[in-house]
Write a protein that holds these residues in place. Structure first.
Motif, PDB file in Angstrom:
ATOM      1  N   THR A  79      44.758 -59.944  -8.665  1.00 32.57           N
ATOM      2  CA  THR A  79      44.287 -58.704  -8.045  1.00 32.57           C
ATOM      3  C   THR A  79      44.269 -57.583  -9.078  1.00 32.57           C
ATOM      4  N   LEU A  80      45.329 -57.466  -9.851  1.00 33.06           N
ATOM      5  CA  LEU A  80      45.371 -56.425 -10.891  1.00 33.06           C
ATOM      6  C   LEU A  80      44.293 -56.652 -11.946  1.00 33.06           C
ATOM      7  N   GLN A  81      44.079 -57.892 -12.332  1.00 33.93           N
ATOM      8  CA  GLN A  81      43.044 -58.200 -13.325  1.00 33.93           C
ATOM      9  C   GLN A  81      41.648 -57.890 -12.787  1.00 33.93           C
ATOM     10  N   SER A  82      41.462 -58.025 -11.482  1.00 39.68           N
ATOM     11  CA  SER A  82      40.160 -57.803 -10.854  1.00 39.68           C
ATOM     12  C   SER A  82      39.936 -56.342 -10.477  1.00 39.68           C
ATOM     13  N   TRP A  83      40.970 -55.535 -10.548  1.00 34.12           N
ATOM     14  CA  TRP A  83      40.894 -54.128 -10.146  1.00 34.12           C
ATOM     15  C   TRP A  83      40.376 -53.346 -11.349  1.00 34.12           C
ATOM     16  N   THR A  84      39.057 -53.329 -11.521  1.00 31.33           N
ATOM     17  CA  THR A  84      38.449 -52.816 -12.733  1.00 31.33           C
ATOM     18  C   THR A  84      38.545 -51.297 -12.885  1.00 31.33           C
ATOM     19  N   ASP A  85      38.532 -50.562 -11.805  1.00 30.95           N
ATOM     20  CA  ASP A  85      38.640 -49.101 -11.868  1.00 30.95           C
ATOM     21  C   ASP A  85      39.985 -48.703 -11.277  1.00 30.95           C
ATOM     22  N   PRO A  86      40.962 -48.352 -12.118  1.00 34.33           N
ATOM     23  CA  PRO A  86      42.304 -48.028 -11.626  1.00 34.33           C
ATOM     24  C   PRO A  86      42.345 -46.916 -10.580  1.00 34.33           C
ATOM     25  N   THR A  87      41.351 -46.045 -10.583  1.00 31.17           N
ATOM     26  CA  THR A  87      41.342 -44.960  -9.594  1.00 31.17           C
ATOM     27  C   THR A  87      40.502 -45.309  -8.375  1.00 31.17           C
TER      28      THR A  87
END
Length: 105
Positions: A79-87
């Protein structure tokens, strides 16, 4: 119901309210959890962020806890690797469910 089904059910409930920092915190806790932990100390640590998961861990057998935490750690990492835009918003629950279904044993 399988342990993977338990993870999917729990994440369907909790994931929509989680932020990226929440998931980073959970993955960090899971990465630091002792291998011999039967889930009780990690359940206590997860309770503030994931009370539903903590409650589930308290009901599982030792083998099920091990599998549950392994799948949860994997899905959290992906999930973190796929979360391309941190905001921005994270990946959809459908993507997470697909990962759980495809996660290697």
């Amino acid at each position: 119901m399988s342990t993977r089904d338990d993870v999917k059910e729990d994440l369907a409930t909790v994931y929509p309210r989680l932020t990226r920092p929440d998931i980073e915190h959970v993955v960090g806790l899971l990465n630091r959890a002792p291998a011999a932990d039967r889930g009780m100390s990690i359940a206590t640590a997860l309770k503030p962020v994931l009370p539903e998961v903590a409650a589930r861990l308290e009901t599982l057998s030792t083998d099920e806890v091990t599998e549950y935490l392994r799948v949860l750690r994997g899905v959290g990492t992906v999930t973190l690797q796929s979360w391309t835009d941190p905001t921005g918003p994270g990946p959809g629950i459908e993507q997470i469910t697909t990962f759980i279904d495809e996660f290697e044993s």
